[in-house]
Design a protein around this motif. Structure first.
Motif, PDB file in Angstrom:
ATOM      1  N   ILE A  62     -14.160  41.340 -15.015  1.00  0.00           N
ATOM      2  CA  ILE A  62     -12.989  42.074 -14.653  1.00  0.00           C
ATOM      3  C   ILE A  62     -13.428  43.131 -13.344  1.00  0.00           C
ATOM      4  CG2 ILE A  62     -11.711  44.286 -15.433  1.00  0.00           C
ATOM      5  CD1 ILE A  62     -11.805  42.810 -18.369  1.00  0.00           C
ATOM      6  N   LYS A  63     -14.480  43.547 -13.408  1.00  0.00           N
ATOM      7  CA  LYS A  63     -14.746  44.237 -12.193  1.00  0.00           C
ATOM      8  C   LYS A  63     -14.827  43.404 -10.906  1.00  0.00           C
ATOM      9  CE  LYS A  63     -17.653  48.191 -13.611  1.00  0.00           C
ATOM     10  NZ  LYS A  63     -18.845  49.003 -13.561  1.00  0.00           N
ATOM     11  N   SER A  64     -15.191  42.120 -10.993  1.00  0.00           N
ATOM     12  CA  SER A  64     -15.313  41.283  -9.952  1.00  0.00           C
ATOM     13  C   SER A  64     -13.904  40.892  -9.352  1.00  0.00           C
ATOM     14  CB  SER A  64     -16.061  39.930 -10.345  1.00  0.00           C
ATOM     15  OG  SER A  64     -17.303  39.927 -10.536  1.00  0.00           O
ATOM     16  N   VAL A  65     -12.937  40.715 -10.425  1.00  0.00           N
ATOM     17  CA  VAL A  65     -11.365  40.725  -9.801  1.00  0.00           C
ATOM     18  C   VAL A  65     -11.025  41.883  -8.886  1.00  0.00           C
ATOM     19  CG1 VAL A  65      -9.342  40.308 -10.562  1.00  0.00           C
ATOM     20  CG2 VAL A  65     -11.177  38.839 -11.658  1.00  0.00           C
ATOM     21  N   PHE A  66     -11.321  43.035  -9.707  1.00  0.00           N
ATOM     22  CA  PHE A  66     -11.086  44.179  -8.924  1.00  0.00           C
ATOM     23  C   PHE A  66     -11.478  44.392  -7.581  1.00  0.00           C
ATOM     24  CE2 PHE A  66     -10.720  48.865  -9.366  1.00  0.00           C
ATOM     25  CZ  PHE A  66      -9.489  49.138  -9.951  1.00  0.00           C
ATOM     26  N   ILE A  67     -12.722  43.809  -7.453  1.00  0.00           N
ATOM     27  CA  ILE A  67     -13.357  43.825  -5.870  1.00  0.00           C
ATOM     28  C   ILE A  67     -12.594  42.995  -5.152  1.00  0.00           C
ATOM     29  CG2 ILE A  67     -15.306  43.169  -4.834  1.00  0.00           C
ATOM     30  CD1 ILE A  67     -17.152  44.184  -6.884  1.00  0.00           C
ATOM     31  N   GLN A  68     -12.268  41.667  -5.545  1.00  0.00           N
ATOM     32  CA  GLN A  68     -11.593  40.721  -4.894  1.00  0.00           C
ATOM     33  C   GLN A  68     -10.203  41.523  -4.279  1.00  0.00           C
ATOM     34  OE1 GLN A  68     -10.392  37.215  -7.219  1.00  0.00           O
ATOM     35  NE2 GLN A  68      -9.248  36.414  -5.374  1.00  0.00           N
ATOM     36  N   ASN A  86     -23.684  41.825  -0.814  1.00  0.00           N
ATOM     37  CA  ASN A  86     -23.353  43.113  -0.629  1.00  0.00           C
ATOM     38  C   ASN A  86     -23.732  44.224  -1.644  1.00  0.00           C
ATOM     39  OD1 ASN A  86     -21.887  45.549  -0.673  1.00  0.00           O
ATOM     40  ND2 ASN A  86     -19.995  44.734   0.662  1.00  0.00           N
ATOM     41  N   MET A  87     -24.563  44.850  -1.080  1.00  0.00           N
ATOM     42  CA  MET A  87     -25.398  45.916  -2.224  1.00  0.00           C
ATOM     43  C   MET A  87     -24.306  46.671  -2.817  1.00  0.00           C
ATOM     44  SD  MET A  87     -28.289  45.627  -3.449  1.00  0.00           S
ATOM     45  CE  MET A  87     -29.186  44.118  -3.035  1.00  0.00           C
ATOM     46  N   ALA A  88     -23.207  47.360  -2.175  1.00  0.00           N
ATOM     47  CA  ALA A  88     -22.117  48.110  -2.757  1.00  0.00           C
ATOM     48  C   ALA A  88     -21.566  47.463  -4.154  1.00  0.00           C
ATOM     49  CB  ALA A  88     -21.396  48.801  -1.948  1.00  0.00           C
ATOM     50  N   TYR A  89     -21.505  46.221  -3.862  1.00  0.00           N
ATOM     51  CA  TYR A  89     -20.614  45.381  -4.996  1.00  0.00           C
ATOM     52  C   TYR A  89     -21.547  45.256  -6.052  1.00  0.00           C
ATOM     53  CZ  TYR A  89     -17.122  44.101  -1.276  1.00  0.00           C
ATOM     54  OH  TYR A  89     -16.196  44.012  -0.229  1.00  0.00           O
ATOM     55  N   ARG A  90     -22.862  44.847  -5.652  1.00  0.00           N
ATOM     56  CA  ARG A  90     -23.626  44.944  -6.974  1.00  0.00           C
ATOM     57  C   ARG A  90     -23.985  46.131  -7.542  1.00  0.00           C
ATOM     58  NH1 ARG A  90     -27.383  40.608  -7.370  1.00  0.00           N
ATOM     59  NH2 ARG A  90     -27.463  39.033  -6.051  1.00  0.00           N
ATOM     60  N   TRP A  91     -23.965  47.081  -6.911  1.00  0.00           N
ATOM     61  CA  TRP A  91     -24.078  48.290  -7.479  1.00  0.00           C
ATOM     62  C   TRP A  91     -23.116  48.678  -8.552  1.00  0.00           C
ATOM     63  CZ3 TRP A  91     -20.949  52.701  -7.503  1.00  0.00           C
ATOM     64  CH2 TRP A  91     -21.486  54.036  -7.926  1.00  0.00           C
ATOM     65  N   PHE A  92     -21.718  48.290  -8.051  1.00  0.00           N
ATOM     66  CA  PHE A  92     -20.447  48.513  -8.909  1.00  0.00           C
ATOM     67  C   PHE A  92     -20.473  47.669  -9.981  1.00  0.00           C
ATOM     68  CE2 PHE A  92     -16.169  47.608  -9.306  1.00  0.00           C
ATOM     69  CZ  PHE A  92     -15.454  48.792  -9.692  1.00  0.00           C
ATOM     70  N   LEU A  93     -20.889  46.528  -9.954  1.00  0.00           N
ATOM     71  CA  LEU A  93     -21.020  45.555 -11.074  1.00  0.00           C
ATOM     72  C   LEU A  93     -22.209  45.923 -11.994  1.00  0.00           C
ATOM     73  CD1 LEU A  93     -20.219  42.202  -9.256  1.00  0.00           C
ATOM     74  CD2 LEU A  93     -18.614  43.624 -10.637  1.00  0.00           C
ATOM     75  N   GLY A  94     -22.904  46.774 -11.558  1.00  0.00           N
ATOM     76  CA  GLY A  94     -24.296  47.345 -12.377  1.00  0.00           C
ATOM     77  C   GLY A  94     -25.338  46.012 -12.345  1.00  0.00           C
ATOM     78  N   LEU A  95     -25.570  45.237 -11.192  1.00  0.00           N
ATOM     79  CA  LEU A  95     -26.473  44.311 -10.968  1.00  0.00           C
ATOM     80  C   LEU A  95     -27.481  44.457 -10.193  1.00  0.00           C
ATOM     81  CD1 LEU A  95     -24.037  41.319 -10.577  1.00  0.00           C
ATOM     82  CD2 LEU A  95     -25.199  41.835 -12.439  1.00  0.00           C
ATOM     83  N   GLY A  96     -28.895  44.265 -10.509  1.00  0.00           N
ATOM     84  CA  GLY A  96     -29.920  44.601  -9.542  1.00  0.00           C
ATOM     85  C   GLY A  96     -29.997  43.358  -8.331  1.00  0.00           C
TER      86      GLY A  96
END
Length: 129
Positions: A62-68, A86-96
């Motif tokens: 859902i957050k990925s769709v939000f980023i899109q 993109n580290m900001a997107y990874r941060w938002f998704l909670g991914l390392g």
């Protein structure tokens, strides 16, 4: 005198957290502060099976769709490519940095198999609004 720029910095080892790499005024930080995505779990819990191996976290989908949509990325396939670097997107998704990003086929299969007869996205985005 002209100096040459060497590429030695590419292999430089630096200790940083993801939090330090994302600017404080970045849009993903503002969204993360404004929206409690954990409240979406009750909406999506009916799509989880109690059988089999653990599934991808639907909040990441859902957050990925939000980023899109937020960043005007034309396709989910391209959004996934953007999340890879993109580290900001990874941060938002909670991914390392080394965490697995869901494959495009994961999104496609979830849309067709799990979300087709549901109102998950409508309910999630209604909550967000």
């Amino acid at each position: 005198m002209m100096s040459k720029q060497f590429v030695n910095g590419r292999n430089q080892f630096t200790m940083l957290t993801k939090d330090e790499l994302v600017p404080q005024n970045h849009l993903v930080r503002k969204i993360d502060a404004a929206i409690d995505f954990s409240l979406i779990y009750p909406i999506v819990e009916l799509t989880y099976s109690t059988l089999g191996c653990p599934r991808n976290d639907l909040i990441i989908l859902i957050k990925s769709v939000f980023i899109q949509y937020l960043f005007g990325i034309r396709s989910m396939r391209q959004a996934i490519k953007e999340v890879e670097t993109n580290m900001a997107y990874r941060w938002f998704l909670g991914l390392g940095s080394m965490d697995h990003i869901p494959y495009f086929s994961t999104f496609g299969k979830n849309y067709v198999r799990r979300f087709a007869q549901t109102t998950i996205f409508e309910e999630s985005f209604s909550y967000i609004l």
